[in-house]
Design an enzyme around this catalytic site. Structure first.
Site, PDB file in Angstrom:
ATOM      1  N   ASP A  69      37.466  36.271  39.624  1.00 47.90           N
ATOM      2  CA  ASP A  69      37.063  36.915  39.195  1.00 47.90           C
ATOM      3  C   ASP A  69      37.794  38.529  39.248  1.00 47.90           C
ATOM      4  OD1 ASP A  69      34.039  36.319  39.813  1.00 47.90           O
ATOM      5  OD2 ASP A  69      34.175  37.179  41.501  1.00 47.90           O
ATOM      6  N   THR A  70      37.643  39.142  38.462  1.00 49.25           N
ATOM      7  CA  THR A  70      38.719  40.547  38.700  1.00 49.25           C
ATOM      8  C   THR A  70      39.422  41.159  39.544  1.00 49.25           C
ATOM      9  OG1 THR A  70      37.505  41.400  36.358  1.00 49.25           O
ATOM     10  CG2 THR A  70      38.612  42.775  37.695  1.00 49.25           C
TER      11      THR A  70
END
Length: 234
Positions: free
Chosen positions: A60-61
């Protein structure tokens, strides 16, 4: 903070990805793929479009930590088979709200939330949901004011989108600093600790050939652990 190459073999790169960087486009944030191209580590023109320049798996970012990146299409195919066959042991570190059980297994199907396209929810198995399993172990507890927090080592057996975040929330322990799945208690703890991101870090990957790669925690995560006297629990 920039990515750091931890190790390199003939087949892949091992990278410590910072929070705030997406793995690949499309994204309104900087991406690891673009950084690798700019750094001369991969050449976009040498890859077929559907091979996505060597992506093996994603983070995930706003999750930092260890990620593998293939250097050739043949290596990419072999590595993806390991992930699909659940042959890679993945360890994440998470700081969560509440006092968690010592160990546990969360087995709950995940599907897209009809009310919010960005979110996922746990659900009874349906034609739309995907099975998901996360094992976890509690490394330590601490107090932030009157609220308790737990440092958890999480091992996702499957690899669904937002899996650890959704699973921990489902058992009443949202990750501190998680803007998408956080609750009032975790938001207040995040502000008290001065966290500007979610406390989720991909700590290590263990491959079937017994090679293990570890990504050190960034300073924005080690400092809260030091304050809470939890740094020595890792």
């Amino acid at each position: 903070m920039k990515p750091a190459i931890i190790a390199e073999t003939n087949d892949y790169l091992v990278i410590n990805k910072p929070a705030g960087m997406a793995t690949e486009p499309p994204s309104d944030r900087p991406t690891l793929r673009d950084w690798l191209i700019e750094a001369g580590q991969i050449r976009a023109g040498e890859w077929a479009e559907d091979k996505r320049c060597g992506v093996v798996h994603r983070l995930d970012t706003d999750t930092s930590g260890v990620i593998l990146w293939a250097k050739s299409e043949s290596a990419q195919a072999s590595l993806q088979q390991l992930w699909q066959g659940r042959q890679v042991k993945k360890t994440y570190l998470a700081l969560v709200a509440g006092r968690s059980e010592q160990t546990g297994v969360i087995e709950a199907a995940i599907e897209r939330d009809n009310r919010n396209d960005r979110q996922r929810v746990t659900h009874l198995p349906t034609t739309k949901s995907r099975s998901a399993i996360t094992e976890y172990k509690t490394l330590g507890h601490a107090k932030v004011g009157e609220r308790e927090v737990s440092l958890i080592s999480a091992h996702p057996i499957t690899g669904r989108t937002h899996q650890i975040r959704v699973h921990l929330k489902s058992i009443g322990h949202p990750i501190i600093g998680d803007k998408l799945y956080g609750e009032k208690s975790s938001d207040e703890i995040s502000r008290t600790l001065g966290l500007k991101r979610q406390f989720l870090h991909a700590f290590s990957l263990e491959l079937p050939d017994n090679k293990t790669y570890q990504a050190n925690l960034p300073s924005e995560l080690t400092e809260p652990l030091r304050v809470l006297d939890l740094l020595g629990k890792i």
